[in-house]
Design an enzyme around this catalytic site. Structure first.
Site, PDB file in Angstrom:
ATOM      1  N   ILE A 148       0.776  -1.016   0.044  1.00 14.30           N
ATOM      2  CA  ILE A 148      -0.088   0.035  -0.050  1.00 14.30           C
ATOM      3  C   ILE A 148       0.753   1.332  -0.389  1.00 14.30           C
ATOM      4  O   ILE A 148       1.901   0.555   1.098  1.00 14.30           O
ATOM      5  CB  ILE A 148      -0.967   0.239   1.033  1.00 14.30           C
ATOM      6  CG1 ILE A 148      -1.762  -1.258   1.008  1.00 14.30           C
ATOM      7  CG2 ILE A 148      -1.459   1.166   1.404  1.00 14.30           C
ATOM      8  CD1 ILE A 148      -2.373  -1.721   2.702  1.00 14.30           C
ATOM      9  N   CYS A 149       0.309   2.565  -1.084  1.00 15.89           N
ATOM     10  CA  CYS A 149       1.210   3.209  -0.840  1.00 15.89           C
ATOM     11  C   CYS A 149       0.611   4.255  -0.206  1.00 15.89           C
ATOM     12  O   CYS A 149      -0.403   4.606  -0.799  1.00 15.89           O
ATOM     13  CB  CYS A 149       1.171   4.035  -2.664  1.00 15.89           C
ATOM     14  SG  CYS A 149       2.183   5.138  -2.759  1.00 15.89           S
ATOM     15  N   LEU A 150       1.294   4.966   0.942  1.00 18.71           N
ATOM     16  CA  LEU A 150       0.185   5.213   1.931  1.00 18.71           C
ATOM     17  C   LEU A 150       0.861   6.240   3.081  1.00 18.71           C
ATOM     18  O   LEU A 150       1.522   5.730   2.744  1.00 18.71           O
ATOM     19  CB  LEU A 150      -1.468   4.481   2.472  1.00 18.71           C
ATOM     20  CG  LEU A 150      -1.524   5.529   3.507  1.00 18.71           C
ATOM     21  CD1 LEU A 150      -2.741   5.933   2.350  1.00 18.71           C
ATOM     22  CD2 LEU A 150      -2.621   4.956   4.015  1.00 18.71           C
TER      23      LEU A 150
END
Lengths: 160, 298
Positions: free
Chosen positions: A89-91
């Site tokens: 996840i790119c957060l």
């Protein structure tokens, strides 16, 4: 100080067990290892993920909460900021903007917000990213909905 | 959620290792993930170097020790500034440049000053004990205020308790112990440093109307605090300094050694500027803060 992360996790677990259940998030720690968690989140309404239940795997390091937990999708999801194969996840809040003010449940809520608001910059899923960046939300939604119907559970798991 | 390219904070090794970017070969998203991964690795390497070479809180040294750093510097204001500081300050204490230097310098300087007062006799002792109990009350009350702002108690509790415990331990502490505590890599003082970020956040949010006009790129204080105040390693600007020092009601004096020429004394500022004497004096050099010790404070 490494004991502190376990202490913190026990507090988080206790809060989850004693609070009214969250309608969109269910989570618990592995019985034998408080650093391994599973979470299930419900795809937000009015998004292509609506109606789907998504599994997340959470691994918590010794230095938590000073460093973020490692969270990834187990259920495959078609979204610009989630790697289709690895579930990464790119957060920001799971990386450079992490702060101990987040809890594991809070981080799950941030992931729900990410599902509802895909970010086309620096995508982990190029196909999804290109659709969103080109403004072709119709294409993005229909592909995402297709995967949602095919790959996400429709019900909460029985043991949760 | 803004872009992920600018990786300034140190994510975990697990994070860096997690972006494996396998499978999907010449995929630009994978390239980006790899770039991110490299940036993270570079940043981790820089952080590791800083960690290996710079203690979180250094030993006291003479102000003149700064002079060699400005040997041959084209801006004469630096050397002149160090010389001016040398006349007014007996010592300097360097603090690690890891993005937390303001919070760490301020907190260390403040607690050390309190400890010094507590170890004294007569008025100085009474004053320090009063100040300590005032600080304890502010910290004590802060948790409820932060919860009222929407923060989770489970997230604050350990940090808040650690802060109170450290304050309670102060009267029985030996002078050198504070230094040892602050140097510990993952020690309780890291928890207090982070809690100072929350004290800052809380104050800025409660006074958003007053502080928002100072922010250039956002109209959302919640968002600003989440990105620029609460994460460890995020450097601080004047607004954060005002937030923390006003919340604690503890004035800080900052000497600005920025290379600009000056006449008389080096430029300085006291925040909040209420006319009260500063409890802590810090040295600002572009992007960094250290602790200064006034001559009279000996």
């Amino acid at each position: 100080m490494s004991l502190t992360s376990a202490k913190r996790l026990r507090k988080e677990m206790h809060k989850l067990q004693t609070s009214p259940p969250d309608e969109d998030i269910r989570m618990s720690a592995d019985e034998d290892d408080i650093r391994q968690w599973r979470a299930y989140i419900r795809g937000p309404p009015d998004t292509p993920f609506a109606g789907g239940i998504y599994e997340l795997k959470i691994t918590v390091g010794q230095q938590y909460p000073m460093v973020p937990p490692c969270m990834r999708f187990v259920t495959k999801v078609f979204h610009p900021n989630v790697h289709f194969n690895t579930g990464e996840i790119c957060l920001n809040i799971l990386k450079k903007d992490w702060s101990p003010a987040w809890s594991l449940q809070g981080a799950c809520r941030a992931i729900l917000a990410l599902l509802a608001h895909p970010e086309a910059d620096s995508p982990l899923n190029c196909d999804a990213g290109n659709m969103v960046r080109a403004g072709d939300m119709r294409a993005f939604r229909s592909v995402a909905r297709l995967y949602n119907e095919e790959l996400a559970s429709k019900d909460w798991p029985a043991d949760f | 959620m803004s872009e992920e390219k600018d990786t300034t904070a140190p994510p975990t090794a697990a994070d860096a290792a997690s972006s494996t970017g396998e499978a999907a070969a010449a995929d630009s998203s994978v390239d980006l993930a790899k770039q991110n991964e490299q940036t993270v690795e570079q940043q981790n390497a820089i952080n590791a170097t800083i960690k290996a070479t710079q203690p979180k809180v250094g030993a006291k040294e003479e102000v003149d020790a700064l002079l060699p750093e400005y040997e041959g510097n084209p801006k004469p204001g630096f050397r002149k500034g160090v010389q001016d500081l040398g006349k007014r300050y007996s010592a300097l204490r360097r603090v690690r440049g890891d993005g937390n230097c303001f919070y760490r310098s301020f907190l260390f300087g403040y607690l050390e000053r309190l400890l010094q007062g507590i170890k004294s006799v007569g008025d100085a002792n009474t004053k320090a004990m009063l100040e300590l109990s005032r600080l304890r009350q502010v910290v004590h009350d802060s948790k409820a205020a932060l919860i009222a702002l929407g923060y989770e108690e489970v997230a604050l509790d350990d940090f808040w308790q650690t802060f109170l415990q450290e304050l309670d331990a102060l009267p029985n502490m030996e002078m050198g112990q504070l230094e040892i505590n602050f140097r510990e890599e993952a020690g309780p003082c890291e928890y207090i440093v982070w809690y100072c970020r929350m004290l800052t956040s809380g104050f800025l949010k409660l006074n958003a109307d007053r502080f928002l006009p100072f922010l250039e790129h956002t109209v959302d204080m919640q968002d600003f605090c989440q990105r620029e105040v609460e994460p460890m390693g995020k450097e601080c600007e004047q607004i954060q300094i005002m937030g923390l020092c006003e919340h604690l009601n503890t004035p800080v004096k900052i000497e600005y050694l920025d290379g600009q020429d000056f006449s008389g004394q080096l430029g300085s500022i006291t925040l909040p500027d209420t006319g009260a004497e500063a409890m802590v004096t810090l040295l600002y050099r572009p992007g960094h803060y250290d602790v200064l010790y006034p001559m009279t404070n000996q």
